[in-house]
Design an enzyme around this catalytic site. Structure first.
Site, PDB file in Angstrom:
ATOM      1  N   CYS A   9      62.682  23.130 -45.756  1.00 27.18           N
ATOM      2  CA  CYS A   9      62.466  24.296 -44.904  1.00 27.18           C
ATOM      3  C   CYS A   9      61.900  25.397 -45.794  1.00 27.18           C
ATOM      4  CB  CYS A   9      63.773  24.739 -44.258  1.00 27.18           C
ATOM      5  SG  CYS A   9      63.519  26.151 -43.169  1.00 27.18           S
ATOM      6  N   GLY A  10      60.686  25.816 -45.483  1.00 24.19           N
ATOM      7  CA  GLY A  10      60.011  26.797 -46.330  1.00 24.19           C
ATOM      8  C   GLY A  10      60.604  28.181 -46.186  1.00 24.19           C
ATOM      9  N   HIS A  11      60.740  28.646 -44.949  1.00 19.70           N
ATOM     10  CA  HIS A  11      61.316  29.991 -44.792  1.00 19.70           C
ATOM     11  C   HIS A  11      62.736  29.985 -45.320  1.00 19.70           C
ATOM     12  CE1 HIS A  11      63.886  28.969 -41.274  1.00 19.70           C
ATOM     13  NE2 HIS A  11      64.507  30.070 -41.625  1.00 19.70           N
ATOM     14  N   CYS A  42      56.311  29.511 -40.715  1.00 19.30           N
ATOM     15  CA  CYS A  42      56.823  28.163 -41.025  1.00 19.30           C
ATOM     16  C   CYS A  42      56.261  27.670 -42.367  1.00 19.30           C
ATOM     17  CB  CYS A  42      56.496  27.162 -39.920  1.00 19.30           C
ATOM     18  SG  CYS A  42      57.346  25.590 -40.164  1.00 19.30           S
ATOM     19  N   THR A  67      56.967  24.856 -44.131  1.00 17.88           N
ATOM     20  CA  THR A  67      56.527  23.454 -44.157  1.00 17.88           C
ATOM     21  C   THR A  67      55.319  23.272 -43.235  1.00 17.88           C
ATOM     22  OG1 THR A  67      58.281  22.934 -42.546  1.00 17.88           O
ATOM     23  CG2 THR A  67      58.729  22.456 -44.861  1.00 17.88           C
TER      24      THR A  67
END
Ligand code: PYC
Length: 314
Positions: free
Chosen positions: A92-94, A241, A243
């Site tokens: 999860c990027g964020h 987002c 990803t």
């Protein structure tokens, strides 16, 4: 009585409007195995914990959880398993940007480069000591391009399938990507997701493509694109987002539209921005995603064993 409560210590933050709830104590014991094994154990034996942390009445469909574990790789500051209202994420990027800022807030890291271990690989990040984090994501790639699918009530939709730490279907849209249209955009994206599944269109190893990204022109001319990203549990990402932006960068590179070192500014449905770029390493696209997170709360979740909704509304 207060002593009967199960207690879970959390720090909340948001990254470009998308919340992350980091569990820093009170989670289940997940052992010392690989992160994939720990995620499996969490899913199979402690799924009620996930629901208690992120679902109503303590959370909401939008909330993403991140449980910190000791890393199995000593070069990492922590292991992290991300989860949401319906299940578990690869990366999860964020959430990683949120975890970086929360670890800084706790004094567990200083400004500099750090690594975390996720079920889909090691992710490193640069932390500025305040609110900015740049993540170097797992290798990302476009699996297929110009994939056409018949979507109920819409017709033929064409898009790319890409991996950015989760599986994405990315399609250009003429819909206006504004938050006032969220209900309509959710309906469109969900229909696409349902059609992909019904037609057996999957990720590389048969995984469900559970993130749908509608892409359009930016509202702010300083940016390159705007997106609406529908998450697996039907909530839309308030951030661009991480990803999903990684998947987008991989697609742009595959079609010759993004070179290493060039910057891509991805705008979310609420106007928050991630800045992305890539390096290409032995044919793999390694995305770098930069954003900011802010701590919004510190607290202890209480679960009363007598509460019929103590483990969340599922
Ligand atoms: O930022 O990668 C991300 C993400 C995935 C789901 C919600 N946010």
């Amino acid at each position: 009585m207060a002593s009967c409560y199960e207690r879970i210590q959390v720090i909340d933050s948001h990254t470009g409007g998308e919340p992350t709830r980091v569990v820093i104590a009170g989670g289940p014991e997940l052992g010392n195995g690989p992160m994939t094994q720990r995620r499996e154990l969490l899913a199979n034996s402690y799924d009620a914990f996930r629901s208690a942390v992120v679902n109503e009445p303590r959370g909401s469909d939008v909330m993403v959880g991140a449980i910190l574990t000791p890393p199995s790789n000593p070069s990492c500051v922590a292991g992290v398993i991300f989860f949401n209202n319906v299940g578990y994420l690869g990366m999860c990027g964020h959430g990683t940007i949120g975890v970086g800022v929360v670890l800084g807030h706790l004094g567990r890291i200083a400004a500099g480069t750090h690594r975390i271990e996720t079920p889909v690989g090691i992710v490193s990040f640069d932390y500025d000591g305040e609110n900015a984090v740049s993540i170097t994501n797992v290798p990302s790639y476009r699996l297929a391009t110009a994939v056409a699918v018949e979507v109920d009530g819409i017709g033929t939709v064409t898009g790319d399938i890409a991996w950015g730490g989760n599986w994405f279907f990315l399609t250009e849209t003429r819909e206006k990507l504004v938050v006032q249209n969220a209900e309509r955009l959710t309906d469109i994206a969900w229909r696409i997701r349902t059609a992909l599944e019904a037609n057996g269109i999957t990720g590389k190893a048969g995984e469900i493509i559970d993130h749908i990204e509608l892409v359009g022109p930016p509202l702010d001319p300083r940016n390159h694109a705007r997106n609406f990203m529908l998450c697996p549990g039907k909530a839309y990402d308030r951030s661009p987002c991480g990803t999903g932006t990684s998947a987008k960068l991989a697609c742009l590179h595959a079609s010759g539209k993004l070179k290493p070192g060039e910057t891509w500014r991805q705008e979310s449905i609420i106007g928050s921005v991630f800045e992305g770029s890539i390096v290409v390493n032995e044919n793999a696209v390694i995305p770098r995603i930069s954003g900011t997170a802010y701590v919004t709360g510190e607290g202890t979740l209480l679960i009363d064993p007598a509460d019929p909704f103590g483990r969340g509304i599922r």
